[in-house]
Design a protein around this motif. Structure first.
Motif, PDB file in Angstrom:
ATOM      1  N   ALA A  27     -11.089   8.431  19.202  1.00 32.30           N
ATOM      2  CA  ALA A  27     -10.079   8.796  20.199  1.00 32.30           C
ATOM      3  C   ALA A  27     -10.546   8.435  21.607  1.00 32.30           C
ATOM      4  N   ARG A  28     -11.820   8.660  21.896  1.00 34.70           N
ATOM      5  CA  ARG A  28     -12.361   8.311  23.215  1.00 34.70           C
ATOM      6  C   ARG A  28     -12.348   6.804  23.439  1.00 34.70           C
ATOM      7  N   TYR A  30     -10.210   4.561  22.182  1.00 38.96           N
ATOM      8  CA  TYR A  30      -8.854   4.083  22.424  1.00 38.96           C
ATOM      9  C   TYR A  30      -8.266   4.625  23.732  1.00 38.96           C
ATOM     10  N   LYS A  31      -8.778   5.752  24.192  1.00 41.89           N
ATOM     11  CA  LYS A  31      -8.331   6.274  25.487  1.00 41.89           C
ATOM     12  C   LYS A  31      -9.018   5.589  26.656  1.00 41.89           C
ATOM     13  N   ALA A 151      -3.492   2.863  17.072  1.00 41.42           N
ATOM     14  CA  ALA A 151      -3.820   3.223  18.451  1.00 41.42           C
ATOM     15  C   ALA A 151      -2.584   3.127  19.340  1.00 41.42           C
ATOM     16  N   MET A 154      -0.412   6.136  18.601  1.00 41.97           N
ATOM     17  CA  MET A 154      -0.969   7.344  19.206  1.00 41.97           C
ATOM     18  C   MET A 154      -0.693   7.380  20.707  1.00 41.97           C
ATOM     19  N   LYS A 155      -0.844   6.242  21.372  1.00 44.15           N
ATOM     20  CA  LYS A 155      -0.588   6.186  22.813  1.00 44.15           C
ATOM     21  C   LYS A 155       0.880   6.484  23.101  1.00 44.15           C
ATOM     22  N   ALA A 271      -8.894  11.606  14.758  1.00 42.10           N
ATOM     23  CA  ALA A 271      -8.702  10.880  16.019  1.00 42.10           C
ATOM     24  C   ALA A 271      -7.297  11.103  16.565  1.00 42.10           C
ATOM     25  N   TYR A 275      -6.482  12.536  20.176  1.00 43.19           N
ATOM     26  CA  TYR A 275      -5.797  11.646  21.119  1.00 43.19           C
ATOM     27  C   TYR A 275      -4.569  12.324  21.724  1.00 43.19           C
TER      28      TYR A 275
END
Length: 568
Positions: A27-28, A30-31, A151, A154-155, A271, A275
């Motif tokens: 998660a970190r 992709y962020k 990803a 999730m965003k 994740a 996220y």
């Protein structure tokens, strides 16, 4: 047997223990937050510069998908050409020839869609060059493709209201450099230390215990095995896959490879929770998936430990379980656990022959792929579950008289239609393909004979073999009931088409749903909001998935795996 069971329990505990921190790390990544691997930024910047990519440029869901499909088309052409002409290329010490056009078509698509269905024998069907420039390359980039799409979703779901879902190229590159490559290096070193070959030499000549001389294939095996497991790819360097003693030489390598299958698929669920800042929802989804996984493990371990009742009735001892098609080094329990792990995900690697397992074990393996939502492939497994969440939200909302919402966004008819089509496509591809193959086997035996006589087992098991092949193809799994003779024009072409449709249409639909939801107005949670992070909703989602699978596939299993079970 007790030791074997404790070994399986230990593997599952390690999987879960590693998946949670890995999910937080993913998660970190992709962020774009700070991680321990930030020293790789110069490498990533170089890749972006060479590719002419601006990683900070946001994409809407249509542009995101266009980028994904364009690069996938290029990779397909790349693989097709190399596979046909591989006999003339370097790194071919064993003198392997090029593949036929229909076999190359199937192989190129198979590795392109992260399926790794192999209608050839690994060590003799490819050269070292194509093992690296096609197989290993694709095992990285196609796994990263699925992760990049998740990803983006999730965003989209984490934002209040937005028209963009991130940058496909940025997610793709970071999936390789920050996640897949580091894990593969760790696992690869373990495999090398345990004796898995890592060389470019040709076949080695060995003297057997019987005094004979045998030529044994080797090659850059450790590197390929590591990413085949981590990326839920599954394509083996050797034809016997991880049942081969050089691909999986010890119980430690067996444990490491089996854990690696589940590691990222489990972590991606966590994740998601990190996220979107809904850890309780992530735990809820993980709980449903883990329950289904453990049920499958229990059934298969029980079935394989009991052995074949026909052998028992003949007075043949089976104190070690049903060992046909299994490695005596690992035992029946380790193979049963692997069989569930590899089909719960879209991995498809094997440490024993699924064709030789008990009928109910084969049914569990197929149901895992037919449901295709219990962890699944890296990224796309959660995305398939996301499809059923949308359906469950819509149905639950109607049942309790509340507006269907997911993460503070209304789920309306448009999203529901796309989700329903995605849910129905998978059964259609499997059942229509199996029906066609069965019809040809009965009504056009001359065609089957001309194609090489693909059916080696008739009756219930023969139907299971064909059902498994289409299930594996549509689920992008790649394992098979190897009694089926599949390297023919018919199987290469039709499985290739099923793999394409089974991979790209769901991804397009799932990313489209996320993109449509992202643009909608953010509705703050209230007393009337349908909660999706509860045990009740988790059970509801599980029931919907199970009902859809039961309605779609029970008739086929009644004529194949269940009928075979009742006949022994």
């Amino acid at each position: 047997m007790g030791t074997e069971i404790w070994g399986a329990i230990l593997q599952i505990v390690i999987m879960i223990s590693l998946a949670y921190p890995l999910g937080k790390y993913i998660a970190r990544v992709y962020k774009g937050e700070k991680t321990y691997l930030d020293f790789l930024k110069p490498v990533e910047r170089l890749i972006y510069k060479v590719g002419g990519i601006n990683p900070d440029k946001e994409m809407n869901w249509k542009t995101f998908l266009r980028a994904m499909l364009t690069i996938n088309l290029f990779w397909f052409v790349w693989a097709l050409i190399l596979l046909v002409v591989q006999g003339y290329l370097p790194l071919n010490p064993d003198g392997n020839g090029g593949q036929t056009i229909h076999q190359a078509f199937n192989t190129a698509i198979s590795f392109l869609v992260n399926c790794n269905l192999q209608h050839y024998s690994g060590e003799s069907g490819l050269t070292y060059f194509t093992q690296l420039a096609v197989v290993m390359l694709f095992q990285f980039v196609t796994a990263a493709t699925g992760m990049a799409c998740m990803a983006g979703i999730m965003k989209a779901l984490a934002a209040k209201t937005t028209n963009t879902i991130g940058n496909f190229w940025n997610f793709l590159v970071k999936s390789v450099t920050r996640i897949l490559l580091p894990l593969s290096l760790i696992i690869g070193f373990i495999l090398i230390l345990q004796g898995v070959p890592m060389t470019f030499d040709g076949k080695m000549e060995v003297n057997t215990l019987e005094g004979k001389v045998q030529n044994v294939s080797q090659g850059p095996t450790a590197a390929i095995v590591a990413i085949k497991q981590v990326g839920t790819n599954g394509g083996g360097f050797f034809g016997a896959n991880s049942a081969h003693p050089l691909e999986n030489p010890t119980y430690l390598t067996n444990t490491v490879e089996c854990i690696a299958i589940m590691l990222i698929p489990m972590a991606m669920v966590f994740a998601f929770g990190f996220y979107v800042k809904k850890r309780k929802l992530g735990f809820s989804i993980f709980g449903v998936m883990l329950f289904a996984y453990l049920v499958g493990v229990f059934i298969n371990v029980h079935q394989e430990m009991q052995g074949n009742p026909r052998l028992t009735s003949m007075g043949i001892s089976q104190h070690t379980g049903a060992m046909e098609g299994k490695e005596v080094r690992f035992g029946s329990v380790a193979t049963a656990l692997w069989s569930v792990s590899t089909t719960t995900t879209s991995n498809g690697s094997v440490n024993g022959m699924h064709d030789s397992m008990m009928p109910l074990s084969g049914m569990v393996e197929m149901l895992n792929m037919q449901i295709n939502s219990w962890f699944g492939g890296v990224g796309v497994g959660w995305m398939n579950y996301f499809t059923f969440i949308i359906i469950a939200v819509f149905i639950s909302g109607l049942m309790v008289g509340r507006t269907p919402e997911f993460l503070c966004k209304k789920v309306e008819a448009r999203e529901m239609k796309i989700a329903s089509l995605m849910a129905l496509l998978h059964p259609f591809l499997i059942l229509a393909g199996t029906g066609l193959a069965a019809w040809l086997a009965v009504k056009a035996p001359e065609f089957v004979s001309r194609e090489g006589g693909w059916i080696s087992n008739h009756g219930y098991h023969g139907l299971s073999e064909m059902l498994y092949e289409f299930t594996s193809s549509s689920a992008n799994n790649g394992s098979g009931f190897e009694g089926l003779k599949d390297n023919t024009w018919f199987w290469n072409i039709i499985c290739g088409l099923v793999m394409i449709l089974g991979r790209y249409i769901p991804i397009i639909g799932q990313v489209a749903i996320a993109g449509l939801l992202a643009k909608k107005k953010h509705i703050p949670e209230s007393a009337g909001t349908l909660r999706t992070d509860t045990l009740t909703f988790g059970i509801m989602t599980f029931v919907i998935i199970f009902i859809i699978a039961a309605l779609a596939f029970f008739p086929a299993h009644a004529l194949s795996t269940i009928a075979e079970y009742l006949s022994i």
